[in-house]
Design a protein around this motif. Structure first.
Motif, PDB file in Angstrom:
ATOM      1  N   ALA A  17      -4.625   8.720 -17.239  1.00  0.00           N
ATOM      2  CA  ALA A  17      -4.191   7.479 -16.591  1.00  0.00           C
ATOM      3  C   ALA A  17      -3.754   7.723 -15.153  1.00  0.00           C
ATOM      4  O   ALA A  17      -4.091   6.940 -14.247  1.00  0.00           O
ATOM      5  CB  ALA A  17      -3.053   6.842 -17.395  1.00  0.00           C
ATOM      6  N   VAL A  18      -3.012   8.807 -14.893  1.00  0.00           N
ATOM      7  CA  VAL A  18      -2.560   9.055 -13.521  1.00  0.00           C
ATOM      8  C   VAL A  18      -3.712   9.563 -12.651  1.00  0.00           C
ATOM      9  O   VAL A  18      -3.678   9.402 -11.424  1.00  0.00           O
ATOM     10  CB  VAL A  18      -1.363  10.027 -13.482  1.00  0.00           C
ATOM     11  CG1 VAL A  18      -0.154   9.410 -14.161  1.00  0.00           C
ATOM     12  CG2 VAL A  18      -1.693  11.368 -14.092  1.00  0.00           C
ATOM     13  N   THR A  19      -4.742  10.154 -13.271  1.00  0.00           N
ATOM     14  CA  THR A  19      -5.952  10.487 -12.511  1.00  0.00           C
ATOM     15  C   THR A  19      -6.592   9.214 -11.974  1.00  0.00           C
ATOM     16  O   THR A  19      -7.017   9.148 -10.808  1.00  0.00           O
ATOM     17  CB  THR A  19      -6.955  11.246 -13.392  1.00  0.00           C
ATOM     18  OG1 THR A  19      -6.345  12.430 -13.916  1.00  0.00           O
ATOM     19  CG2 THR A  19      -8.196  11.638 -12.588  1.00  0.00           C
ATOM     20  N   LEU A  20      -6.650   8.190 -12.803  1.00  0.00           N
ATOM     21  CA  LEU A  20      -7.167   6.890 -12.370  1.00  0.00           C
ATOM     22  C   LEU A  20      -6.305   6.302 -11.262  1.00  0.00           C
ATOM     23  O   LEU A  20      -6.823   5.712 -10.297  1.00  0.00           O
ATOM     24  CB  LEU A  20      -7.227   5.939 -13.563  1.00  0.00           C
ATOM     25  CG  LEU A  20      -7.669   4.502 -13.270  1.00  0.00           C
ATOM     26  CD1 LEU A  20      -9.089   4.484 -12.705  1.00  0.00           C
ATOM     27  CD2 LEU A  20      -7.579   3.650 -14.539  1.00  0.00           C
ATOM     28  N   LEU A  33      -4.278  13.520  -2.647  1.00  0.00           N
ATOM     29  CA  LEU A  33      -4.649  12.711  -3.808  1.00  0.00           C
ATOM     30  C   LEU A  33      -5.749  13.376  -4.626  1.00  0.00           C
ATOM     31  O   LEU A  33      -5.739  13.319  -5.868  1.00  0.00           O
ATOM     32  CB  LEU A  33      -5.084  11.314  -3.359  1.00  0.00           C
ATOM     33  CG  LEU A  33      -3.957  10.394  -2.882  1.00  0.00           C
ATOM     34  CD1 LEU A  33      -4.523   9.105  -2.298  1.00  0.00           C
ATOM     35  CD2 LEU A  33      -2.997  10.065  -4.030  1.00  0.00           C
ATOM     36  N   VAL A  34      -6.697  14.028  -3.953  1.00  0.00           N
ATOM     37  CA  VAL A  34      -7.739  14.769  -4.670  1.00  0.00           C
ATOM     38  C   VAL A  34      -7.117  15.937  -5.442  1.00  0.00           C
ATOM     39  O   VAL A  34      -7.448  16.184  -6.608  1.00  0.00           O
ATOM     40  CB  VAL A  34      -8.824  15.268  -3.694  1.00  0.00           C
ATOM     41  CG1 VAL A  34      -9.791  16.213  -4.400  1.00  0.00           C
ATOM     42  CG2 VAL A  34      -9.585  14.092  -3.102  1.00  0.00           C
ATOM     43  N   VAL A  69       0.833  -1.206   0.000  1.00  0.00           N
ATOM     44  CA  VAL A  69       0.000   0.000   0.000  1.00  0.00           C
ATOM     45  C   VAL A  69       0.868   1.257   0.000  1.00  0.00           C
ATOM     46  O   VAL A  69       0.652   2.184  -0.789  1.00  0.00           O
ATOM     47  CB  VAL A  69      -0.961  -0.004   1.205  1.00  0.00           C
ATOM     48  CG1 VAL A  69      -1.722   1.323   1.281  1.00  0.00           C
ATOM     49  CG2 VAL A  69      -1.931  -1.163   1.113  1.00  0.00           C
ATOM     50  N   LEU A  70       1.859   1.297   0.894  1.00  0.00           N
ATOM     51  CA  LEU A  70       2.726   2.482   0.977  1.00  0.00           C
ATOM     52  C   LEU A  70       3.525   2.671  -0.314  1.00  0.00           C
ATOM     53  O   LEU A  70       3.727   3.805  -0.765  1.00  0.00           O
ATOM     54  CB  LEU A  70       3.675   2.362   2.168  1.00  0.00           C
ATOM     55  CG  LEU A  70       3.042   2.387   3.563  1.00  0.00           C
ATOM     56  CD1 LEU A  70       4.122   2.236   4.634  1.00  0.00           C
ATOM     57  CD2 LEU A  70       2.244   3.663   3.787  1.00  0.00           C
ATOM     58  N   GLY A  71       3.994   1.559  -0.891  1.00  0.00           N
ATOM     59  CA  GLY A  71       4.751   1.658  -2.132  1.00  0.00           C
ATOM     60  C   GLY A  71       3.917   2.208  -3.270  1.00  0.00           C
ATOM     61  O   GLY A  71       4.371   3.064  -4.041  1.00  0.00           O
ATOM     62  N   LEU A  72       2.670   1.766  -3.380  1.00  0.00           N
ATOM     63  CA  LEU A  72       1.805   2.255  -4.446  1.00  0.00           C
ATOM     64  C   LEU A  72       1.446   3.723  -4.234  1.00  0.00           C
ATOM     65  O   LEU A  72       1.379   4.499  -5.197  1.00  0.00           O
ATOM     66  CB  LEU A  72       0.538   1.398  -4.522  1.00  0.00           C
ATOM     67  CG  LEU A  72       0.749  -0.029  -5.021  1.00  0.00           C
ATOM     68  CD1 LEU A  72      -0.547  -0.823  -4.967  1.00  0.00           C
ATOM     69  CD2 LEU A  72       1.302  -0.041  -6.448  1.00  0.00           C
ATOM     70  N   LEU A  73       1.209   4.129  -2.984  1.00  0.00           N
ATOM     71  CA  LEU A  73       0.928   5.542  -2.708  1.00  0.00           C
ATOM     72  C   LEU A  73       2.142   6.414  -3.043  1.00  0.00           C
ATOM     73  O   LEU A  73       2.004   7.515  -3.584  1.00  0.00           O
ATOM     74  CB  LEU A  73       0.534   5.724  -1.239  1.00  0.00           C
ATOM     75  CG  LEU A  73      -0.838   5.176  -0.833  1.00  0.00           C
ATOM     76  CD1 LEU A  73      -1.015   5.252   0.687  1.00  0.00           C
ATOM     77  CD2 LEU A  73      -1.955   5.941  -1.536  1.00  0.00           C
ATOM     78  N   THR A  74       3.339   5.904  -2.707  1.00  0.00           N
ATOM     79  CA  THR A  74       4.558   6.651  -3.014  1.00  0.00           C
ATOM     80  C   THR A  74       4.791   6.743  -4.513  1.00  0.00           C
ATOM     81  O   THR A  74       5.334   7.735  -5.008  1.00  0.00           O
ATOM     82  CB  THR A  74       5.762   5.968  -2.340  1.00  0.00           C
ATOM     83  OG1 THR A  74       5.519   5.859  -0.932  1.00  0.00           O
ATOM     84  CG2 THR A  74       7.038   6.778  -2.545  1.00  0.00           C
ATOM     85  N   ALA A  75       4.364   5.722  -5.250  1.00  0.00           N
ATOM     86  CA  ALA A  75       4.647   5.654  -6.686  1.00  0.00           C
ATOM     87  C   ALA A  75       3.753   6.551  -7.522  1.00  0.00           C
ATOM     88  O   ALA A  75       4.070   6.813  -8.689  1.00  0.00           O
ATOM     89  CB  ALA A  75       4.526   4.213  -7.165  1.00  0.00           C
ATOM     90  N   ILE A  76       2.641   7.039  -6.975  1.00  0.00           N
ATOM     91  CA  ILE A  76       1.689   7.806  -7.787  1.00  0.00           C
ATOM     92  C   ILE A  76       2.339   9.060  -8.361  1.00  0.00           C
ATOM     93  O   ILE A  76       2.208   9.363  -9.553  1.00  0.00           O
ATOM     94  CB  ILE A  76       0.433   8.144  -6.966  1.00  0.00           C
ATOM     95  CG1 ILE A  76      -0.399   6.880  -6.762  1.00  0.00           C
ATOM     96  CG2 ILE A  76      -0.399   9.224  -7.670  1.00  0.00           C
ATOM     97  CD1 ILE A  76      -1.598   7.073  -5.861  1.00  0.00           C
ATOM     98  N   GLY A  77       3.065   9.808  -7.517  1.00  0.00           N
ATOM     99  CA  GLY A  77       3.732  11.008  -8.011  1.00  0.00           C
ATOM    100  C   GLY A  77       4.798  10.702  -9.047  1.00  0.00           C
ATOM    101  O   GLY A  77       4.788  11.275 -10.146  1.00  0.00           O
ATOM    102  N   ILE A 113      -7.004  16.750  -9.563  1.00  0.00           N
ATOM    103  CA  ILE A 113      -7.395  18.014 -10.186  1.00  0.00           C
ATOM    104  C   ILE A 113      -6.290  18.520 -11.110  1.00  0.00           C
ATOM    105  O   ILE A 113      -6.539  18.944 -12.246  1.00  0.00           O
ATOM    106  CB  ILE A 113      -7.722  19.064  -9.106  1.00  0.00           C
ATOM    107  CG1 ILE A 113      -8.992  18.658  -8.340  1.00  0.00           C
ATOM    108  CG2 ILE A 113      -7.895  20.458  -9.719  1.00  0.00           C
ATOM    109  CD1 ILE A 113      -9.273  19.523  -7.119  1.00  0.00           C
ATOM    110  N   GLY A 114      -5.047  18.477 -10.629  1.00  0.00           N
ATOM    111  CA  GLY A 114      -3.928  18.898 -11.461  1.00  0.00           C
ATOM    112  C   GLY A 114      -3.772  18.032 -12.701  1.00  0.00           C
ATOM    113  O   GLY A 114      -3.440  18.532 -13.786  1.00  0.00           O
ATOM    114  N   SER A 115      -4.027  16.745 -12.568  1.00  0.00           N
ATOM    115  CA  SER A 115      -3.900  15.826 -13.703  1.00  0.00           C
ATOM    116  C   SER A 115      -4.938  16.121 -14.770  1.00  0.00           C
ATOM    117  O   SER A 115      -4.631  16.133 -15.976  1.00  0.00           O
ATOM    118  CB  SER A 115      -4.042  14.379 -13.221  1.00  0.00           C
ATOM    119  OG  SER A 115      -3.059  14.056 -12.254  1.00  0.00           O
TER     120      SER A 115
END
Length: 400
Positions: free
Chosen positions: A166-169, A79-80, A11-19, A84-86
């Protein structure tokens, strides 16, 4: 217990990977974006630089807020904001619009960089923290390994704007994961001593801690060498060497594989040799390989395969540097883990943004300026390692 350990790392790895996903998927599109929006190399690189700047400096605020409000609330908000930026970037009509929404996107990515490190420190220290950090980085590795390839496929099929959809998803998936699989690790009873006044005092304490600052800068200049590669590699490999976006993604992923494969040895090596020794040896090996690469590239034909081979082995040793310096830097600051993680992240991204900006000034489309920038960062990291962790260094020995 082992299952929960792995689930947390996932979970932490995926959250870190989003940016980083928003960076790595974006790289193969840089030349195409310039052509589509009628912008030159420098403005297009600026859209990458502002993302780094906003993601880096926003951590200064997000980290202390996570100490005061808990770890999950800042993640939800960020994340929200990232989504919005994406969406705004996907709808960009000119390069100025794209730069503005990349700035917002970077603000939203900041919590994913700082809060997971604080969660690791909330739960573990020493070797266990290093092991969890290395597992986190294994999950995180999906970004630089798969994202450029996915980005190139998306660009070829749907155009560069689809990357931002895609990154919004990905941000939406991150929110769902947090709801179902991430517990709060900063309960209310631990937040009582956290305040903005306390944050200022915490930053003063951290900036006066030679060990913390030195370790953060070792990691910062190590990451900076990778950031120089990030900002220039697509132009060098696609425009100079003539690779397709797909082939560029393959070459980029090779370095990422070396980085994250070596990072998985962190727990084993630190348990046997200690964190400090692993950092010293890994940084020395990394700097030596980068200096050798510069010598070969400057004195002979600037072969793509020669450069890629040196980078592959060099970034392998860098994979040992980042998790170990992070654990060592935060070892003595558990009560302000969010603040410490924030300052460390800001130092990382500030040095990275500065290195990218300086390298961009000298970039001429050939590989040599990029190689010089990478090598300079590696040598500076070695200098900070000697000053901070040298045998005669007066800093305290953290528990390992």
């Amino acid at each position: 217990m082992q299952f929960s350990f792995i689930r947390l790392a996932l979970v932490l790895g995926l959250l870190t990977a989003i940016g980083p996903f928003a960076i790595d998927m974006y790289l193969p599109a840089l030349p195409t974006i310039g052509e589509d929006l009628g912008a030159g190399t420098v403005p297009v690189q600026m859209s990458l630089l502002v993302f780094f700047l906003s993601m880096g400096f926003a951590q200064i605020i997000v980290g202390p807020i996570s100490d005061m409000m808990g770890r999950k609330a800042p993640l939800y908000f960020s994340l929200v904001l990232f989504a919005i930026g994406s969406v705004g970037a996907a709808l960009a009509v000119d390069i100025g619009w794209l730069i503005a929404f990349r700035f917002i996107q970077g603000l939203g990515a900041s919590a994913g960089m700082v809060v997971p490190r604080a969660v690791v420190r909330d739960l573990h220290t020493g070797v266990e923290a290093a092991r969890l950090m290395s597992l986190l980085m294994l999950v995180f590795s999906i970004s630089p390994i798969l994202a450029p390839l996915a980005g190139s496929l998306i660009i070829e099929s749907f155009g560069w704007r689809a990357i931002f959809w895609a990154v919004t998803l990905a941000a939406a998936i991150g929110i769902v994961l947090m709801i179902g699989a991430l517990d709060e690790t900063r309960p209310p009873e631990q937040r009582g001593g956290s305040s903005f006044r306390g944050t200022i005092a915490g930053y003063r304490r951290l900036l006066r801690d030679r060990s913390f600052v030195g370790l953060s800068l070792i990691g910062g200049f190590g990451i900076s060498s990778f950031f120089v590669y990030l900002s220039n590699s697509s132009f060098v490999l696609i425009n100079h060497y003539g690779l397709t976006p797909t082939l560029y993604s393959v070459f980029f992923s090779m370095n990422a594989v070396a980085f994250f494969a070596m990072s998985q040895l962190t727990g084993t090596l630190t348990e046997r040799f200690g964190l400090r020794r692993v950092v010293r040896v890994a940084v020395a090996a990394y700097a030596t390989i980068m200096v050798a690469m510069l010598a070969v590239m400057a004195s002979g034909p600037q072969s793509l395969w020669v450069m890629s081979t040196f980078l592959f082995f060099g970034y392998g040793f860098l994979g040992l540097v980042i998790p170990t310096t992070s654990v060592l830097a935060m070892e003595e600051h558990g009560e302000i883990a969010g603040t410490a993680s924030a300052l460390m992240g800001t130092l990382h991204f500030a040095t990275g943004a500065a290195a990218m900006a300086v390298a961009g000034l000298f970039f001429d489309g050939s590989p040599l300026p990029m190689v010089i920038g990478i090598t300079a960062c590696a040598v500076i990291a070695l200098g900070f390692t000697q000053a901070t962790l040298g045998n005669r260094s007066p800093i305290r020995q953290p528990a390992e």
